[in-house]
Motif scaffolding. Structure first.
Motif, mmCIF file in Angstrom:
data_model
loop_
_atom_site.group_PDB
_atom_site.id
_atom_site.type_symbol
_atom_site.label_atom_id
_atom_site.label_comp_id
_atom_site.label_asym_id
_atom_site.label_seq_id
_atom_site.Cartn_x
_atom_site.Cartn_y
_atom_site.Cartn_z
ATOM 1 N N UNK A 85 61.377 28.140 22.438
ATOM 2 C CA UNK A 85 62.707 28.629 22.775
ATOM 3 C C UNK A 85 63.729 27.628 22.267
ATOM 4 N N UNK A 86 64.729 28.106 21.590
ATOM 5 C CA UNK A 86 65.716 27.202 21.017
ATOM 6 C C UNK A 86 67.066 27.483 21.604
ATOM 7 N N UNK A 87 67.472 26.658 22.533
ATOM 8 C CA UNK A 87 68.761 26.846 23.186
ATOM 9 C C UNK A 87 69.835 26.049 22.506
ATOM 10 N N UNK A 88 69.470 25.233 21.509
ATOM 11 C CA UNK A 88 70.422 24.331 20.885
ATOM 12 C C UNK A 88 71.319 25.020 19.902
ATOM 13 N N UNK B 87 72.524 29.426 13.060
ATOM 14 C CA UNK B 87 71.826 30.188 12.025
ATOM 15 C C UNK B 87 71.826 31.655 12.330
ATOM 16 N N UNK B 88 71.739 32.005 13.602
ATOM 17 C CA UNK B 88 71.651 33.411 13.988
ATOM 18 C C UNK B 88 73.016 34.063 14.052
ATOM 19 N N UNK B 89 74.061 33.257 14.246
ATOM 20 C CA UNK B 89 75.388 33.847 14.431
ATOM 21 C C UNK B 89 75.814 34.645 13.225
ATOM 22 N N UNK C 219 68.072 31.368 22.800
ATOM 23 C CA UNK C 219 67.510 32.115 21.692
ATOM 24 C C UNK C 219 65.997 31.949 21.692
ATOM 25 N N UNK C 220 65.296 32.952 21.175
ATOM 26 C CA UNK C 220 63.859 32.854 20.949
ATOM 27 C C UNK C 220 63.627 33.109 19.462
#
Length: 262
Positions: free
Chosen positions: A12-15, A21-23, A243-244
């Motif tokens: 899980x990436x909360x950073x 990158x996903x935005x 985010x996952x």
């Protein structure tokens, strides 16, 4: 700790890194060279609230049943254009949508460009370009609907063309991902983050894009048909949470299968 970091799906990436990158691929955004999920017409016509300088938000003006000139399509015009496009020529009977139901999968509906060969009253007529996907034949169908006459003036079909996905396609891709054995890591990460079981797409915030196999060095056998088939990469996020990372997973909506990159 080192072993945990090598989890098969990605932790899980909360950073900030994954969020940034996903935005760029959030619903309604198209990356250069990529097709992002969501067209402005998927949620209706392009209307915006006016924000006065005093900060009070005013209600959007009422929309007429028919636009004027080069005004964006109204909601009524969008509904009418889509109905005409799908009923003309038996497309509703022959085509199939992403769920396998009768009728094509609608992708977008926009005001058509003015045909430079038309003049006078003909040039002033309102036309809509309705783009849909037929999952029975893996074909993009684009129909030009004359909203003044109520007729389809032109139909184009294309294979191997992949417009941006619709919200409905993104939802189905997420559902298939959760149900597939390769989605086990996603479900585990969701359970770690929330303490709850992940059972459906409504539990996630999702965005996505069309997968283009020419952008990766090695394409696994399960994904070699992508391009001819409709394939999506899904970006997932726990609602109001982290985010996952599911970027290595690709959903082939045409074959209803899931493949893994790398």
């Amino acid at each position: 700790m080192r072993e945990l970091a090598r989890r098969h799906l990605g932790k899980i990436t909360a950073g900030v890194a994954v969020a940034a990158a996903s935005a760029a691929v959030l619903l309604g955004v198209t990356l250069p060279g990529e097709a992002g999920a969501g067209d402005q017409t998927a949620a209706g016509s392009a209307r915006q609230d006016a924000v006065p300088r005093d900060g009070v938000v005013e209600a959007a003006p009422k929309q007429g049943a028919k636009g004027v000139g080069r005004d964006p399509l109204t909601d009524d015009e969008i509904r009418r254009a889509e109905q005409i496009a799908v009923t003309s020529g038996g497309l509703r009977r022959s085509a199939r949508d992403v769920d396998g139901d009768r009728g094509p999968q609608r992708l977008s509906t926009n005001l058509s460009e003015v045909d430079p060969t038309l003049t006078g009253a003909r040039a002033a007529e309102r036309r809509a370009e309705v783009v849909s996907y037929d999952y029975r034949t893996d074909t993009v169908v684009t129909r030009t609907v004359n909203l003044d006459t109520g007729k389809v003036e032109n139909t184009d079909t294309a294979h191997g063309v992949q417009p941006p996905p619709s919200p409905g396609e993104l939802r189905e891709a997420t559902r298939l991902l959760i149900a597939n054995p390769l989605g086990a890591g996603l479900k585990k990460d969701y359970k770690d983050a929330t303490g709850k079981q992940l059972t459906g797409p409504d539990q996630l915030e999702t965005s996505g894009m069309v997968f283009r196999k020419e952008t990766v060095a090695h394409v696994p056998g399960a994904l070699t048909a992508c391009g001819e088939h409709r394939c999506l990469r899904v970006v997932t996020k726990v609602r109001n949470g982290p985010w996952i990372d599911t970027r290595a997973l690709v959903v082939d909506l045409s074959a209803r299968t899931v493949g893994r990159l790398g």
